[in-house]
Design a protein around this motif. Structure first.
Motif, PDB file in Angstrom:
ATOM      1  N   GLU A  70       0.796  -0.809  -0.061  1.00 42.75           N
ATOM      2  CA  GLU A  70      -0.025  -0.087   0.035  1.00 42.75           C
ATOM      3  C   GLU A  70       0.764   1.120  -0.111  1.00 42.75           C
ATOM      4  O   GLU A  70       0.618   2.454  -0.785  1.00 42.75           O
ATOM      5  N   GLN A  71       1.870   1.381   0.622  1.00 47.37           N
ATOM      6  CA  GLN A  71       3.261   2.400   1.048  1.00 47.37           C
ATOM      7  C   GLN A  71       3.839   2.395  -0.387  1.00 47.37           C
ATOM      8  O   GLN A  71       3.541   3.542  -0.803  1.00 47.37           O
ATOM      9  N   MET A  72       3.887   1.694  -0.914  1.00 41.68           N
ATOM     10  CA  MET A  72       4.750   1.595  -2.402  1.00 41.68           C
ATOM     11  C   MET A  72       3.698   2.700  -2.773  1.00 41.68           C
ATOM     12  O   MET A  72       4.193   3.056  -4.306  1.00 41.68           O
ATOM     13  N   ASP A  73       2.847   1.381  -3.541  1.00 40.05           N
ATOM     14  CA  ASP A  73       1.524   2.478  -4.107  1.00 40.05           C
ATOM     15  C   ASP A  73       1.534   3.970  -4.069  1.00 40.05           C
ATOM     16  O   ASP A  73       1.160   4.687  -4.247  1.00 40.05           O
ATOM     17  N   GLN A  74       1.390   4.081  -3.149  1.00 42.79           N
ATOM     18  CA  GLN A  74       1.376   5.761  -2.156  1.00 42.79           C
ATOM     19  C   GLN A  74       2.513   6.364  -2.639  1.00 42.79           C
ATOM     20  O   GLN A  74       2.295   7.565  -3.705  1.00 42.79           O
ATOM     21  N   VAL A  75       3.231   5.856  -2.733  1.00 44.48           N
ATOM     22  CA  VAL A  75       4.434   6.747  -2.890  1.00 44.48           C
ATOM     23  C   VAL A  75       5.077   7.266  -4.892  1.00 44.48           C
ATOM     24  O   VAL A  75       5.239   7.869  -5.094  1.00 44.48           O
ATOM     25  N   ASN A  76       4.294   5.181  -5.294  1.00 40.01           N
ATOM     26  CA  ASN A  76       4.478   5.598  -6.949  1.00 40.01           C
ATOM     27  C   ASN A  76       3.611   6.649  -7.237  1.00 40.01           C
ATOM     28  O   ASN A  76       4.297   7.220  -8.520  1.00 40.01           O
TER      29      ASN A  76
END
Length: 130
Positions: A70-76
């Motif tokens: 989820e955090q990777m998706d938000q940062v991407n």
């Protein structure tokens, strides 16, 4: 496009130092299966203190797996934003990302340092925390 080093540094900072409050939910009804585990890390206690008696060791791995993605998706989404970078779409967006990961990390490390077990130590090794 922002550099990968900046990207990794921001993720590290957010996962190790961010402290945010999460909205309290009293039910898992209607939550996707991946979020049911995350739900158990939320609390209706004062200051949203964790209810450690309800959290099981086996809850952490799915919580970490889901919240890391989820955090990777938000940062991407932030990194790939085509708008001109400004405070709101970069700094503020990064600060508001990763609530589930931050919550799971804080609970995990408090539990692992105060009442560890071989299972918790295995998770620390698996997620590179030790």
């Amino acid at each position: 496009m922002r550099s990968n080093l900046f990207y990794l540094a921001i993720i590290f900072i957010l996962t190790s130092t961010a402290c945010k409050q999460m909205n309290d939910k009293n039910t898992t009804e209607g939550l996707p299966a991946e979020l049911v585990t995350i739900h158990y890390f939320r609390s209706s206690l004062q200051y949203q203190a964790p209810e450690f008696d309800k959290i099981k060791t086996e809850d952490f791995k799915p919580a970490f797996d889901y919240s890391l993605q989820e955090q990777m998706d938000q940062v991407n989404k932030i990194v790939n934003n085509n708008e001109e970078p400004d405070f709101d779409n970069t700094i503020l967006a990064l600060e508001l990302s990763g609530e589930n990961l931050t919550r799971a990390n804080h609970i995990f490390f408090n539990l692992a340092s105060a009442n560890t077990s071989p299972e918790l130590q295995q998770l620390e090794e698996e997620f590179g925390c030790s």
